[in-house]
Design an enzyme around this catalytic site. Structure first.
Site, short mmCIF file in Angstrom:
data_model
loop_
_atom_site.label_atom_id
_atom_site.label_comp_id
_atom_site.label_asym_id
_atom_site.label_seq_id
_atom_site.Cartn_x
_atom_site.Cartn_y
_atom_site.Cartn_z
N SER A 16 0.74 -1.33 -0.01
CA SER A 16 -0.01 0.05 -0.17
C SER A 16 1.02 1.29 -0.22
O SER A 16 0.23 2.26 -0.81
CB SER A 16 -0.93 0.02 1.21
N LYS A 65 -8.78 -7.56 10.05
CA LYS A 65 -9.94 -7.13 9.24
C LYS A 65 -11.23 -7.58 9.89
O LYS A 65 -12.26 -6.94 9.57
CB LYS A 65 -9.78 -7.82 7.90
N ASN A 86 -11.52 -3.81 5.38
CA ASN A 86 -10.30 -3.36 4.82
C ASN A 86 -9.81 -2.01 4.81
O ASN A 86 -8.66 -1.58 4.39
CB ASN A 86 -9.78 -4.34 3.86
N GLY A 127 -10.67 -17.21 6.02
CA GLY A 127 -10.33 -16.07 6.73
C GLY A 127 -11.13 -14.79 6.41
O GLY A 127 -12.00 -14.98 5.60
N TYR A 206 0.63 -11.80 -3.83
CA TYR A 206 0.95 -11.17 -4.77
C TYR A 206 2.54 -11.02 -4.58
O TYR A 206 3.21 -10.46 -5.77
CB TYR A 206 0.41 -9.69 -5.11
#
Length: 244
Positions: A16, A65, A86, A127, A206
């Site tokens: 992020s 989360k 999120n 999850g 990722y």
């Protein structure tokens, strides 16, 4: 200066901060910064908000989360339905939780998994990320089964995955952290020999770009996608929420 950021337990390999810093530079946004806030526990959030009164928005990553929900003043309808948050918008001292994972996943899946190829999906893991995936599959009317270590109602165990199941379910989605850096030699325990060129395998991980799961699936001819398009989509949706 408008301040945004990410909360989580360990943020050393955060997508992020780089994404938003690059975005601000690329789009000439000079009045915004994005910071990382490692919290030893989610209960530290109110203290963070007191210490950082300029904060207008936060992203939330594992393992907070679901845990963050009781600490928020309000929940968006989709986040309430999914049961995971999120993205948090902070306005006049009040916090509202959203789920943009759902948006990022849905939009990227629309492109990756063509309508004419669609059958049913197996979702690995149960999850917070899995919850957003389930909601997107329901919205797209793609039937799915959950896969976890234990079997249950609407849920298979990994050892139940045989040739018949893999022939019926041509979309496999990994929502677990298996294979994520630095544990790059790990992968879900799947019968990889039953994966075919008719399969679509989507790994929400990722980093690395090609997880062991994706490498093994590609070796059997499957079409593969990592979690980067979902991350980019959820980040843009979060930015839109913070600025609306």
């Amino acid at each position: 200066m408008r301040k945004f950021g990410l909360i989580g337990k360990k943020l050393g390999h955060s997508f992020s901060k780089k994404y938003f810093t690059d975005k601000y530079e690329r789009e000439g946004i000079a009045d915004a910064v994005y910071e990382l806030y490692e919290l030893p526990g989610v209960h530290e959030l109110p203290k963070l908000l007191q210490q950082e009164p300029e904060l207008l928005g936060l992203n939330v990553t594992v393992p907070y989360k679901e845990q963050v929900i009781p600490l928020l003043d309000e929940l968006d309808e989709a986040a309430e339905r999914i049961g995971a948050v999120n993205t948090i918008k902070i306005s006049n001292g009040r916090t509202k939780g959203y789920n943009t994972d759902y948006i990022g996943f849905r939009d990227s899946l629309e492109t990756f998994y063509p309508e004419q190829e669609r059958k049913q999906a197996l979702v690995l893991g149960t999850g917070g990320a899995a919850k957003a995936v389930w909601a997107a599959l329901e919205a797209m009317q793609i039937p799915y089964l959950r896969v976890s270590r234990q079997e249950g109602e609407g849920q298979l165990s990994y050892r139940q995955l045989g040739p018949e199941i893999l022939a019926t379910y041509n979309l496999l989605i990994n929502t677990t952290p298996l294979g994520m850096y630095p544990q790059v030699h790990e992968a879900p325990q799947l019968p990889y020999s039953y994966i075919t060129p008719q399969h679509f395998v989507y790994d929400l991980v990722y980093n690395p770009e090609q997880t062991l799961l994706l490498q093994k699936a590609a070796a059997e001819g499957a079409k593969t996608l990592n979690g980067l398009p979902m991350l980019q989509g959820q980040a843009e949706a979060a930015w839109h929420i913070w600025n609306s």
